[in-house]
Design an enzyme around this catalytic site. Structure first.
Site: not given
Ligand code: BES
Ligand code: ZN
Ligand code: ZN
Length: 505
Positions: A278, A285, A296, A357, A359
């Site tokens: 991801d 990111k 991920d 992504e 969801r």
């Molecule tokens: N894969 C990440 C969530 C994640 C964060 C998993 C840290 C493991 C460790 C997910 O796809 C994501 O990026 N979520 C974001 C969503 C936001 C952009 C609305 C989040 O939760 O910060």
């Molecule tokens: Zn993710």
């Molecule tokens: Zn993400």
């Protein structure tokens, strides 16, 4: 490591070491197995305890040399803590600690009796077979290391080759061996998930996950089907495909089915988020810590591991594993913030943030789960950073059907893969209303784990019981516990297997 049961007497075993679990506050003179070993050792064991050199605290160890008083060369003592506080988790930990001690001593073989076995009262709380399973599970999980990418590993000694459980009665031999085998199945399935998460994204690609699923099918007799990109297009999984647009590796939907086509069994579908890496996509990111995003696909790994275990344990359920797998990459072709995409169930989604992504791929998979007319659907996903903020290291977040949540809470307590509920009040839905489409894929910082789950709920077919498990931050850890060494944890495999084993109870 081979784990087997033999009939015999612990004091008569010729072995590099006997492992003995001891409770805190054990009375002297020692009773049971400890008493027999103490007698053979001329009271040495009693003295070590009486003098306070070994207190029996959880995971405390002490190695004693037997100096020919016994055919065994050493005695490895391991603490089990207070007898009234013993659980299967204590036994798993003690077993892991002992196995690690045996490895650090370079021992090839370890003999033991089932920890805690002959202490009055234990058998009322924990059955011998559950304790035996825990011994096998703990030893294997505790010895886990991810070494396949190291060409130089001189600092480490080899794992013990065998763990032998000595029991007194011939009649119990088959049941004991079966319990040990069950522990081994669960542990090895967890380790399969750990390997998948530990593997970097240039190794654990979508095609690699598909290959592993096919290997599981061959090993266990489950049925594996891989939906390739043309099939995903044909079905209309455009949310899933929109995540795949920026990458070079074609997306795949893994379908792995235990007891496919067997009539009259309850059907449970497990859906796992399989983002092999991801980057965040166009909503890129920050680079710090991004390497952890190889994990991920921890949800998909948990589903594959659980399916392997469920099949080898031959649980009387129809269990379907679904894993949408793709990476999430930025590119000229990638989905752009603001793009609107139609899902498999027809809802349109405004993709505000391409980093939300998980969801999107789960939404289409949850809709697809309806094809199996399931009695229950669980999804498991490293979904939101908000999960880490809310619950830290010690519980995954769960949302959805209360009955399913109750099952997960109970299974989580038993396995120490705990979960804790968050609400899905309909008022949270406001946060994901879009001006231009039916929904948007992010709901702001507030309650981000809940709005993510709320988004998913919109794609669960009507009338189907569903629960969502957010394991973000639990798939890879930088701390070690006795049977969860640092790195990938395999979180979710043992939780699912336990929940499914209890299905009728
Ligand atoms: N894969 C990440 C969530 C994640 C964060 C998993 C840290 C493991 C460790 C997910 O796809 C994501 O990026 N979520 C974001 C969503 C936001 C952009 C609305 C989040 O939760 O910060
Ligand atoms: Zn993710
Ligand atoms: Zn993400």
């Amino acid at each position: 490591m081979e784990i087997r049961a033999v009939v015999g007497h612990i004091t008569e075993q010729e072995t590099p070491a006997i492992a003995l679990g001891l409770f805190e506050g054990t009375e002297i003179p020692l009773a049971g197995t400890a008493g027999e070993l103490d007698a053979a050792l001329n009271g040495e064991l009693g003295s070590v305890i009486a003098d306070g050199d070994f207190k029996g605290k959880i995971n405390e160890t002490l190695v004693l040399y037997t100096h020919d008083w016994l055919p065994a060369k050493r005695l490895i003592l391991v603490g089990l803590g207070k007898p009234e506080e013993v659980t299967l988790n204590v036994i798993r930990e003690a077993s892991a600690t002992t196995a690690q001690k045996a490895r650090s001593l370079g021992l090839s073989t370890l003999h033991t009796v089932v920890f805690g076995e002959d202490v009055e009262g234990i058998s009322r709380e924990l059955s011998t077979s559950a304790a035996a399973e825990a011994v096998a599970e703990g030893a294997l999980l505790g010895l886990y290391r991810f070494t396949e990418l190291k060409t130089q590993d001189e600092n480490h000694r080899a794992d013990p080759e065998q763990l032998v459980i000595v029991i007194s009665g011939e009649n119990d031999l088959a049941a004991m061996q079966e319990a040990l085998n069950r522990g081994q199945i669960v542990a090895e399935s967890t380790m399969l998930a750990r390997d998948l998460v530990n593997r970097p994204a240039n190794v654990a690609t979508p095609s690699h996950l598909a290959k592993v699923a096919q290997e599981i099918a061959t090993e266990t007799g489950t049925v594996c089907k891989i939906l390739e990109k043309p099939a995903l297009k044909e079905l209309g999984m455009h949310l899933f495909l929109s995540v795949n647009q920026g990458g070079n590796e074609p997306a795949r939907m893994i379908v792995l089915e235990h007891n496919a086509g067997v009539p009259d069994l309850p059907t449970v579908v497990l859906v796992g988020k399989g983002i092999t890496f991801d980057t965040g996509g166009i909503s890129l990111k920050p680079s710090r810590g991004m390497e952890a995003m190889k994990g991920d696909m921890g949800g998909a790994a948990a589903v594959l591991g659980a399916l392997r275990a469920v099949a080898l344990l031959n649980l009387p359920l129809h269990v379907v594993g679904l894993a949408p797998v793709t990476d999430n990459m930025p590119d000229a072709q990638a989905t752009k913030p603001g793009d609107v995409v139609k899902s498999l169930n027809g809802l349109t989604v405004e993709i505000i943030n391409t980093d939300a992504e998980g969801r999107l791929i789960l939404a289409d998979a949850l809709t697809y789960a309806g094809e199996f007319q399931p009695d229950a659907v669980f999804d498991v996903a490293t979904l939101t950073g908000g999960r880490i903020v809310a619950l830290g290291d010690h519980a995954a977040a769960v949302m959805g059907d209360q009955g399913l949540i109750d099952r997960l809470v109970a299974a989580g307590e038993a396995t120490k893969e705990r979960v804790w509920p968050m609400p899905l009040f309909k008022e949270y839905g406001k946060q994901i209303e879009s001006d231009v489409a039916d929904l948007k894929n992010v709901g702001g910082r507030a309650a981000s784990s809940i709005t993510a789950a709320y988004f998913l709920s919109k794609f669960v077919p009507d009338g189907i019981k569903w629960a969502h498990i957010d394991i973000a931050g639990l798939g890879i850890r930088d701390k070690s516990d006795p049977y969860v060494p640092k790195g990938a944890t395999g979180f979710g495999v043992r939780l699912f297997v336990e929940a499914l084993r209890r299905w009728d109870a």
